[in-house]
Design an enzyme around this catalytic site. Structure first.
Site, PDB file in Angstrom:
ATOM      1  N   ARG A  59       0.851  -1.200   0.000  1.00 43.75           N
ATOM      2  CA  ARG A  59       0.000   0.000   0.000  1.00 43.75           C
ATOM      3  C   ARG A  59       0.882   1.244   0.000  1.00 43.75           C
ATOM      4  O   ARG A  59       1.284   1.749   1.040  1.00 43.75           O
ATOM      5  CB  ARG A  59      -0.904  -0.026   1.233  1.00 43.75           C
ATOM      6  CG  ARG A  59      -1.817   1.160   1.384  1.00 43.75           C
ATOM      7  CD  ARG A  59      -2.927   1.225   0.390  1.00 43.75           C
ATOM      8  NE  ARG A  59      -3.830   0.088   0.471  1.00 43.75           N
ATOM      9  CZ  ARG A  59      -4.685  -0.248  -0.501  1.00 43.75           C
ATOM     10  NH1 ARG A  59      -4.746   0.477  -1.616  1.00 43.75           N
ATOM     11  NH2 ARG A  59      -5.463  -1.304  -0.384  1.00 43.75           N
ATOM     12  N   GLN A  80      -8.563  -7.297  -8.245  1.00 41.22           N
ATOM     13  CA  GLN A  80      -8.708  -5.874  -8.581  1.00 41.22           C
ATOM     14  C   GLN A  80      -7.358  -5.351  -9.101  1.00 41.22           C
ATOM     15  O   GLN A  80      -6.310  -5.702  -8.568  1.00 41.22           O
ATOM     16  CB  GLN A  80      -9.133  -5.130  -7.312  1.00 41.22           C
ATOM     17  CG  GLN A  80      -8.776  -3.682  -7.247  1.00 41.22           C
ATOM     18  CD  GLN A  80      -9.992  -2.765  -7.072  1.00 41.22           C
ATOM     19  OE1 GLN A  80     -11.046  -2.993  -7.631  1.00 41.22           O
ATOM     20  NE2 GLN A  80      -9.822  -1.731  -6.282  1.00 41.22           N
ATOM     21  N   ARG A  85       0.766  -6.509 -10.064  1.00 40.61           N
ATOM     22  CA  ARG A  85       1.286  -5.983  -8.790  1.00 40.61           C
ATOM     23  C   ARG A  85       1.517  -7.070  -7.745  1.00 40.61           C
ATOM     24  O   ARG A  85       2.129  -6.804  -6.707  1.00 40.61           O
ATOM     25  CB  ARG A  85       0.388  -4.859  -8.255  1.00 40.61           C
ATOM     26  CG  ARG A  85      -1.005  -5.282  -7.884  1.00 40.61           C
ATOM     27  CD  ARG A  85      -1.808  -4.117  -7.317  1.00 40.61           C
ATOM     28  NE  ARG A  85      -3.164  -4.517  -6.978  1.00 40.61           N
ATOM     29  CZ  ARG A  85      -3.992  -3.805  -6.227  1.00 40.61           C
ATOM     30  NH1 ARG A  85      -3.605  -2.637  -5.733  1.00 40.61           N
ATOM     31  NH2 ARG A  85      -5.205  -4.233  -5.968  1.00 40.61           N
ATOM     32  N   HIS A 155       0.140   3.546 -10.396  1.00 34.15           N
ATOM     33  CA  HIS A 155      -0.775   4.003  -9.330  1.00 34.15           C
ATOM     34  C   HIS A 155       0.034   4.744  -8.242  1.00 34.15           C
ATOM     35  O   HIS A 155       0.220   4.222  -7.129  1.00 34.15           O
ATOM     36  CB  HIS A 155      -1.452   2.751  -8.778  1.00 34.15           C
ATOM     37  CG  HIS A 155      -2.593   2.946  -7.855  1.00 34.15           C
ATOM     38  ND1 HIS A 155      -2.560   3.770  -6.760  1.00 34.15           N
ATOM     39  CD2 HIS A 155      -3.824   2.392  -7.848  1.00 34.15           C
ATOM     40  CE1 HIS A 155      -3.712   3.707  -6.122  1.00 34.15           C
ATOM     41  NE2 HIS A 155      -4.508   2.870  -6.765  1.00 34.15           N
ATOM     42  N   ASP A 198     -12.689   9.515  -6.238  1.00 32.84           N
ATOM     43  CA  ASP A 198     -12.260   8.371  -7.063  1.00 32.84           C
ATOM     44  C   ASP A 198     -12.691   8.697  -8.497  1.00 32.84           C
ATOM     45  O   ASP A 198     -13.848   8.494  -8.864  1.00 32.84           O
ATOM     46  CB  ASP A 198     -12.928   7.085  -6.539  1.00 32.84           C
ATOM     47  CG  ASP A 198     -12.303   5.837  -7.144  1.00 32.84           C
ATOM     48  OD1 ASP A 198     -11.480   5.965  -8.071  1.00 32.84           O
ATOM     49  OD2 ASP A 198     -12.666   4.726  -6.692  1.00 32.84           O
ATOM     50  N   GLU A 255      -2.633   9.026 -10.611  1.00 37.57           N
ATOM     51  CA  GLU A 255      -2.186   7.845 -11.349  1.00 37.57           C
ATOM     52  C   GLU A 255      -2.113   8.140 -12.840  1.00 37.57           C
ATOM     53  O   GLU A 255      -3.069   8.651 -13.421  1.00 37.57           O
ATOM     54  CB  GLU A 255      -3.158   6.695 -11.080  1.00 37.57           C
ATOM     55  CG  GLU A 255      -3.403   6.481  -9.581  1.00 37.57           C
ATOM     56  CD  GLU A 255      -4.559   5.532  -9.300  1.00 37.57           C
ATOM     57  OE1 GLU A 255      -4.766   4.602 -10.079  1.00 37.57           O
ATOM     58  OE2 GLU A 255      -5.251   5.737  -8.287  1.00 37.57           O
TER      59      GLU A 255
HETATM   60  C1  BG6 Z   1      -7.834   3.432  -7.360  1.00 38.99           C
HETATM   61  C2  BG6 Z   1      -9.254   3.095  -7.770  1.00 38.99           C
HETATM   62  O1  BG6 Z   1      -7.041   3.498  -8.492  1.00 38.99           O
HETATM   63  O2  BG6 Z   1      -7.339   2.402  -6.501  1.00 38.99           O
HETATM   64  C3  BG6 Z   1     -10.107   2.927  -6.530  1.00 38.99           C
HETATM   65  O3  BG6 Z   1      -9.747   4.114  -8.622  1.00 38.99           O
HETATM   66  C4  BG6 Z   1      -9.507   1.885  -5.601  1.00 38.99           C
HETATM   67  O4  BG6 Z   1     -11.430   2.561  -6.904  1.00 38.99           O
HETATM   68  C5  BG6 Z   1      -8.057   2.268  -5.309  1.00 38.99           C
HETATM   69  O5  BG6 Z   1     -10.256   1.821  -4.408  1.00 38.99           O
HETATM   70  C6  BG6 Z   1      -7.320   1.280  -4.405  1.00 38.99           C
HETATM   71  O6  BG6 Z   1      -7.412   0.001  -4.894  1.00 38.99           O
HETATM   72  P1  BG6 Z   1      -6.761  -1.216  -4.118  1.00 38.99           P
HETATM   73  O7  BG6 Z   1      -7.134  -2.453  -4.879  1.00 38.99           O
HETATM   74  O8  BG6 Z   1      -5.273  -0.987  -4.095  1.00 38.99           O
HETATM   75  O9  BG6 Z   1      -7.334  -1.192  -2.733  1.00 38.99           O
END
Ligand code: BG6
Length: 282
Positions: A59, A80, A85, A155, A198, A255
């Site tokens: 994170r 997601q 990653r 990101h 977002d 991003e």
């Molecule tokens: C952003 C998205 O890029 O990443 C969000 O637009 C998302 O919707 C965020 O919540 C974090 O994503 P993750 O999978 O790292 O928790």
């Protein structure tokens, strides 16, 4: 100097030190999680609760969202932001062309594991240049016999002294898709954050500026015509296991993306590079 290191739990990363900057890059995800110019504060935000665990994204820093950005378009059981990653990259090359610059080339290739998640042969190369500025370039090559489309993002998590003091310039009059409401809107003036945000800004290739009280970051995209701005605000931060409850106050994601309409279709043998250069101006 380039050093191979491990966290106490055995999570492997590369540490770089040169006259201009220091950096740390995890082999999992080719994930740059620290970059700091000499005599300056870190230029990327990293959660104090970030998990350095196999199969879990770090994170902070610059996670690579690839080969899809956000939720998978048809199968929400798939990870997601794609699988890059959380996949192991290999280090192909490291160079120190001068005392101020270090270059790394990392790679992820299609394998039985990736083909189970996404049915295409590919080569993904990540070139990271650590110098007075940071450049991250992600090159997708289609090694399949069929065309494929990708959405993706570098990101980037930026640190801010306090979220209310932060503002983003360069997106005035740009249309954006609001992921929280599903609406399309037009940005009026500078972006300021006073709640959850977002958004995918569309049809933009502009360099962006993140202004904080005493710091200004320049974010220069290439091969990108969309930008994502994200801050989870309080309730979502509290729900996230790898973020402190009040961490939303000290970070903002800007991003460099190929998201939504900016998806890139690659024919067999074709390549596309998504790149960002990040710098703190004096
Ligand atoms: C952003 C998205 O890029 O990443 C969000 O637009 C998302 O919707 C965020 O919540 C974090 O994503 P993750 O999978 O790292 O928790």
């Amino acid at each position: 100097m380039i050093t191979n290191k491990q966290t106490p739990t055995g999570f492997e990363y590369i540490e770089i030190q040169n006259k201009s900057a220091t950096a740390q890059i995890a082999l999992q995800g080719g994930h740059l999680f620290h970059y700091q110019q000499t005599r300056k504060k870190p230029l990327l935000w990293l959660s104090e609760k970030s998990m350095f665990e196999t199969g879990k994204a770090i994170r902070g820093g610059i996670p690579l969202c690839w080969p899809w950005f956000g939720k998978h378009p048809t199968d929400t059981d798939l990870p997601q932001h794609g699988f890059a990653r959380i996949s192991p990259f290999e280090l192909l090359e490291s160079n120190e062309p001068n005392e101020h610059t270090t270059e790394l080339l990392l790679q992820l290739q299609s394998s039985t594991q990736t083909l189970a998640l996404w049915p295409y042969q590919f080569q993904l190369r990540l070139r990271i240049t650590i110098g007075p500025r940071l450049t991250v370039a992600l090159t997708t090559r289609n090694c399949d016999t069929e065309s494929f489309s990708i959405t993706s993002a570098l990101h980037s998590y930026f640190p801010v002294s306090y979220i209310s003091y932060a503002s983003v310039e360069g997106l005035d009059q740009t249309m954006y898709w609001d992921a929280l409401t599903g609406e399309t809107k037009t940005q009026q003036g500078t972006i300021r954050i006073s709640g959850e945000v977002d958004r995918v800004y569309e049809k933009t290739t502009n360099p962006l500026l993140l202004l904080d009280r005493e710091r200004t970051f320049q974010i220069i995209p290439e091969g990108s015509a969309s930008a994502v701005v994200w801050n989870p605000w309080k309730e979502k931060s509290m729900k996230m296991a790898d973020m402190e409850d009040d961490a939303y106050n000290s970070m903002l994601c800007i991003e460099t993306a190929n998201a939504r309409e900016d998806a890139r279709r690659l024919a067999p043998g074709e390549e596309h590079t998504l790149q960002v250069t990040i710098n703190e101006s004096d």
